[in-house]
Each structure stands twice: as C-alpha cells, then as structure tokens.
Design a protein around this motif. Structure first.
Motif: not given
Lengths: 444, 227, 81
Positions: C53-59
């Motif tokens: 989520s730390l990668v996908a959500i900002p993206l």
C-alpha cells in the motif's frame, strides 16, 4: 461539398479511417464480432457447466487460460513502455509510433485482466478476493499491479490524445459531441500546451517502473511456489524481458498491418521498422541469454525433480514446443533481423516471435505441472474447443478494440507529427550542437 | 493445543485400499465416472502412490497410502488469495468450500499434489445419495477439496468432550482411514501428547516424511519397511 | 437557452474521466485499509499489505492528481472571452 477531412491539411489521410471507413471495415468488424461472440457463448457455457469443459486435469490445473493471461499482459508492455522510453529519450522517430503502441497496451491489458476471471472455478465469487483477500498471495499483488498499470496506461494514452481530439472537434464533421466532451476545452493556448506536456512528462516517468512491476509480479505467481523449474530467481527479469520482447514483436505486426490497410506508408516508413527491428534483435539476444542461463542452471546440478521437467521439455512430449520456441524466438529472428532487414523480413520475424513467446509461456507452465514430484499417472494435456475458442476470442476482441479505436480517433499522433515538422529539426540541431566541442575561449 | 498427526506403518500396510474406500464414503467424495477418471480428474482424498525402485531383475514397487500431508508450513495456505485454505485448530489445514473461488493456485503450489478440484458439479447415483454422510458438506462445482483428517469427527469429539466436562485428549477421535484400516497400519493422534502412540512412533528410527528437506513440515509420518 | 443546457451537460460529462480515476484511487485505498484491518483482526501479519500500500496508494493518487491537474489546467488556460 467540401470533403469532411479537407480541413486537416497535409495529414488528412490520418483521419480517413474515421470519415471514410470503407467496406473492409465492416467486413472485419463482422468477422471479429462473430469470433468474439462465439467465445462469449463458449465462456457462458463454461460458467454454467464448470471448468470440466476445458482440457484441464490433475496435475495440469493451469494451462491455456493462464498461458494466455501471461501472454496478453506480456504484450501490454509493448505500448506504454516503448512509447514512454522513446519519449523520455527524445527519440525523434517515435512520432508515428507512440499512439499505435499505447492503444495496444490498453486494449490488451483489458483482455489480459479478464483471463484470471475466465480461469476461476467460481467467478460468481470473485468479490471474495476483495472481502477476504490475503495480500500474502501473489494473486493480490497481480490485482494491484494490473489495476495501477491499467490506470497509468489509460491516462498516458488519453493525455496526448487531447490535442488531436480538439482538432477533430474543430475541423471534423462527425461525432462532434464526443470530441467536445473528451477534448476538455483544449484550444491550443500556450498555457494549455504546457499543462498537457507536464502531465505527459509525469506519466512518462511513472509508467516505466509500473510496467516493470506488472510483469515482475506475474512472474512471482510462479516463482513463489516450490515447483521444479518455477522456483527460480531469474523469473522476474526473465518475464520482463520476455514481455518487452513479445510486446515489440506485436507492435511491429500491428504497424505492418495498419500501414497496409490504412495506407500509412508515408508515416510508418522503413526507418521506423528498422529501428524497432534493431530493438527486436537486441531483445531476442537478451531473451536467448536469459533462457540459456535458466537451463544451464537447471541442468548442471542434475537435481532429479528439475531434470524431470528439463527432459520433458528437451526430448520429451514437449520437445516440439520447446525447440519450436527456440527456433521462432531466437534462431529465425536473429537470422532475419541481421541479414534481411526490410519490412518483409521484420514482419516475418515479428510473427515468429509472437508465436514463440506464446510457446514460451506454454513451456514454462505446463511441463512443471505435469512433472509432479510424486509419481502420479499423468497424461498429455490437450486443450478443448472452449479454450482455443476463448483464446481466438481474445485475439478477436483485441482486433475489435483496435478497429473501434481507429474508427473514432486517429491512430497516429497528428499534433506530434506537426510538432516534429515545426520544431523537431531545430531542436535536434541545437541538441547536436550542444554535444560538440565548443569554440576555443581565450583565457586571460 | 493439540497437533494432530498421522503415522502410517508401511510394514503393516497391505495396500488393500480400504482406507481409500472408507474415506470416499465418509467424506462424500464425488464419483466422477469413468470418462472423467480417464482424463485424470478422479478425486481421491486418500490415495496411493506407487514408487518404482530399481531395474529388472531387482525391481520392486512400493505402494504407499497418501492422505493430505497436513504440512505445518503449508505451501497451499501461503498462496490462497481468499484464505479459503487455512491452518485451523490442531494444525489441521482446512478448506472453506463456500469461500473458495476455484483459482486452483493451491493445487498448483502443493508439492505433493494432494488437492483436487471439482471440474463439474458432483453427482451421485440414487443409491449413493442415501449413504451420504450428513456431517460433511457437499462441495459445489468449481471448488478445491482435499483430505482434512476428517475434521468433522474432530468437531463431534470436541462437543462430546465438552458435554462430558473434560478436555479433548489423544484417542478421542480418529479419521475414517485410520478407523477402517484392517491391519491397524494407520495411527492417528496428538503429536504433542508424549503419552500418545503417534508420539512414540514418530520418534522411531524408522520414521520419515516425504520430501522432508523441503521444509513443509508435514504431520504425516511413514514407518519404513523393516528389511 | 438550448446551448446553455448542452454546455452544462457537456461540462458534467467532461468530468467523468476524473471521477473514474478518483473512484479507482479512493476505492483501492479503502480496499487496502480494509484488508490491513482484516489481517490484524485475524492475527495474521499485515506487513506485506502495508508495504504494497505504501507504493500503490501514492502511485494511484499521483495519477489521479495528474489527470485532475490537466483537467483544471485546460479549463483555466482557455482563451479569454
């Protein structure tokens, strides 16, 4: 009466598919609709009867649908990755290719994303993935990565389309309401141009790591199990390289076909094919390197379970598929692209690679499943009409998506071509001048 | 907390197949029919594996009963996207049929290939329908199933123990295969109860597990044939 | 009068792409937060859900923001009058 496309000036031919579709369009449309319709019927039949209508069994629980899933998602790397990298590196020859590539990505990604659902035993319970999902499962990683990539590639396709849509809104005659909605009030003012450029730049940069992550995560589907010849660390880069490889090949095939049927010879010139052909050659050699490494690593320690899979591919029942793959992925393309580098040779090489990469997915998935660790009786997997029909339906859907897109929007980024004419030459001149040594400056 | 395990004494096993038959009946395992069986789709929660060793004239075959290995590091559980296969109480790897979406990732991840899939809707002849076990849920089409160490019997035993006001102990329940084995080759019990038979047997020098070095930590032990 | 109405409908329809991308971005955020909570409730390890989520959500949020930025920027950059 003025021709509808006369306003478009010298790039008028790019708008022909929209205003003058021709009989071929309707014939092609009917054929693809028929094939896709048949595939839908086959799927509905499978939904009600169960997966028994396929050729799947124990231990080959995964086959055609998962092969096609990986295959279609692999092709999706064509577009966005190549288009983004070419734009980022400011390669001037990208101009007629970018949108053709981006369309491939979006259409094929949608089809690929359907396949895990087609493969499910209980698709009516698909929502369970959201209600009870476990992120420890690589399938959820797939879900996340593909959603992100789909969004990224759609936005990345849409943004450069806006100026062209505005052009059709202003100068065209058909579908004005659609173009007015989609062009978002674009008028070509410098402020607007700047906004689009900035948006495109951000997307360009973001799309590359997202694309890499998608096929990495798909490879993890296999690499995270302990099965022989699946549990390999090379899978992630192997799949990404394979995806770019198959994507480039399909892009070339699409380009050759479009060039022929839409008479785009002045836009998709031999030089474009030559450049992409070089990329295909490099990817073929790179793919060959990864494949060699994978099989040598398997063969050397002679671990019995892995060797069972190895021999199944090399001399066993899958020998024809394995060596066919090597021939179509490595031997034929390298020979053709090194010695007969015209459009015809590149076309044949690309078709070979497309077939070869499909065979590669088959060779990765089925032999490892058939060669169970415990000595069970296993047969030879044969796909049924359902699986083949749905595969052909997927291809038909791809062609259908492309056809419909071509009917509504220009396949080549018109404004980028115009920009190339107006600014490209000067920009490149300045750039080259900046590389060359400066005149000597007297230092006091 | 118990850790249920099984020990199969290969010296006593006569390969009669009673365990397979009783498992079928106890667990309402579907009879797929000869055409489907020819396509390798027959379902055998308890199965036999035939190991061929050596070459003529010193060839021998070894037929070994094979339930679900009930691994404590279960590969199938790691990859399930919906938690339909999960480690339950007593270390038994269970299968939640209403939740399974039929993606077959677990069947593909299992190194022992002990999981089975319902390719069509399971159907029984009229006579068999009368003999279905009411304690075991019938599976619909499109879900995965496997041996569960007759976990329904565990539930019954737990309730019985609770009614009697005591804790569940080794020997309170055993799966159908263990119960029906005519030579008593299949032992079943709590591996953590040092007084149990399985505890004593699983520490025997004859005891081994399949693919022990893979780290799946199965709770099904085999006792080597004494030569 | 008719033009005004048509213009309004068009403006609303033009919002659709923005609405869709934000729905996906926010929907996914909700989903991942729900999964992390579920993982905690089941005493499972939520670490990988948190990591992804730390990668996908900002993206996803960045992409939605880019589209919104282009939408607003195009509206703002129109010729005056």
């Amino acid at each position: 009466m003025k021709r509808a496309d006369e306003h478009f000036g010298e790039d008028a031919i790019l708008f022909d598919p929209i205003y003058k579709p021709g009989k071929g369009f309707y014939v092609a449309l009917s054929v693809f609709l028929a094939v896709a319709g048949f595939a839908v019927y086959l799927y509905i039949r499978q939904y009600f009867l169960g997966l028994g209508v396929t050729g799947l069994n124990r231990p080959v629980f995964w086959s055609f649908y998962i092969v096609n899933f990986v295959f279609f998602i692999g092709i999706s790397h064509a577009g966005t990755l190549i288009s983004a990298i070419l734009r980022l590196s400011k390669a001037e020859w990208r101009r007629p290719i970018t949108r053709v590539a981006e369309i491939i990505t979006v259409v094929v990604l949608l089809i690929g994303a359907l396949h895990p659902i087609i493969d499910m035993g209980r698709p009516d319970r698909a929502l369970n993935v959201f209600l009870y999902g476990r992120y420890q499962s690589p399938l959820l990683w797939d879900l996340t990565a593909i959603t992100t990539y789909l969004m990224a590639s759609t936005v990345y396709l849409y943004l450069p389309m806006i100026p062209d849509i505005a052009m059709m809104r202003d100068k065209g005659t058909k579908f004005k309401w659609l173009y007015t909605i989609l062009s978002w009030g674009y008028e070509g003012t410098p402020a607007q141009k700047h906004v689009i450029e900035k948006g495109m730049t951000i997307m360009m940069v973001m799309v590359v790591p997202i694309a890499v992550s998608v096929h990495t995560v798909i490879s993890y589907l296999f690499a995270m199990t302990v099965q022989p010849m699946w549990h390999s660390t090379i899978f992630a880069p192997y799949f990404v390289v394979g995806a770019i490889f198959s994507g480039t090949a399909v892009l070339l095939v699409v380009m050759v076909v479009l060039r022929k049927i839409y008479h785009l010879e002045t836009y998709l010139k031999e030089i474009h094919f030559k450049h992409l052909g070089t990329i295909l050659l490099v990817m073929s050699l790179l793919w060959g390197y990864f494949t060699f490494s994978e099989y040598l690593t398997t063969y050397y320690p002679q671990e019995p379970h892995e060797m069972k899979v190895f021999w199944y591919k090399f001399i066993g029942p899958y020998a024809v598929f394995f060596w066919g793959m090597v021939a179509t992925n490595l031997v034929i393309p390298v020979l053709l692209l090194s010695f007969k580098k015209d459009i015809k040779g590149i076309f044949i090489a690309s078709i070979c690679v497309s077939i070869g990469m499909w065979l590669e997915r088959l060779n990765i998935i089925v032999p490892s499943l058939v060669s169970t660790r415990l000595p069970y009786p296993t047969g030879f997997y044969v796909p049924t009409l359902t699986e083949v029909g749905i595969f052909l339906g997927g291809i038909a859907l791809f062609c259908l998506g492309y056809l419909l897109f071509a009917k509504l929007f220009p396949l080549i980024t018109v404004w980028e071509i115009q920009e190339g004419r107006e600014h490209g030459i000067k920009e490149v001149n300045d750039r080259i001048r900046s590389y060359l040594p400066d005149k000597k400056i007297d230092v006091i | 907390m118990a850790k249920w395990g099984m020990v199969i004494d290969l010296d006593k096993c006569t390969m009669c197949g009673t365990c397979i038959a009783s498992c079928h009946i106890e667990n309402n395992v579907a009879i797929v029919g000869p055409e489907e069986a020819k396509k390798n789709r027959a379902i055998f929660w308890m199965d036999t594996i035939t190991f061929e060793e050596g070459e003529y004239p010193n060839a021998r075959i070894k037929i070994v009963p094979r339930p679900c290995m009930n691994c404590q590091s279960p590969q199938c559980t790691y990859v399930c996207p919906v938690n339909a296969t999960q480690k339950g109480e007593g270390g038994i790897i269970g299968q939640i049929y209403p939740r399974c979406i039929g993606c077959r990732y677990c069947t593909v991840a299992c190194p022992y290939t002990v999981k089975y899939f319902n390719w069509y809707k399971p159907e029984w002849e009229k006579e068999f329908k009368k003999a279905l076990n009411p304690d075991v849920s019938l599976r619909p089409r499109g879900v995965v199933e496997k041996c569960t160490f007759c976990t329904h019997r565990l539930q019954k035993a737990k309730e019985k123990a609770k009614a009697e006001g005591r804790k569940l102990i080794d020997g309170d329940y055993w799966p159908a295969c263990a119960e029906s084995c005519p030579t008593g080759a299949i032992y079943f019990g709590d591996l953590e109860d040092i007084n149990s038979k399985v505890y004593e047997l699983h520490r025997s020098p004859r005891a081994y597990r399949l693919f022990e070095d893979m780290g799946t930590d199965p709770t099904v032990y085999y006792l080597m044939e004494g030569r | 009068m008719k033009n005004g109405n048509a213009g309004k409908i068009i403006s609303i329809l033009q919002l659709f792409p923005v609405i869709i991308v934000w729905s996906i971005a926010l929907g996914f955020t909700t989903f991942i937060i729900y999964i992390i909570n579920l993982s905690n409730a089941l005493e499972d390890k939520p670490s990988i859900a948190v990591g992804i989520s730390l990668v996908a959500i900002p993206l996803l949020w960045t992409m939605a923001s880019v589209l919104t930025y282009v939408f607003v920027g195009l509206k703002r950059g129109r010729k005056k009058g």
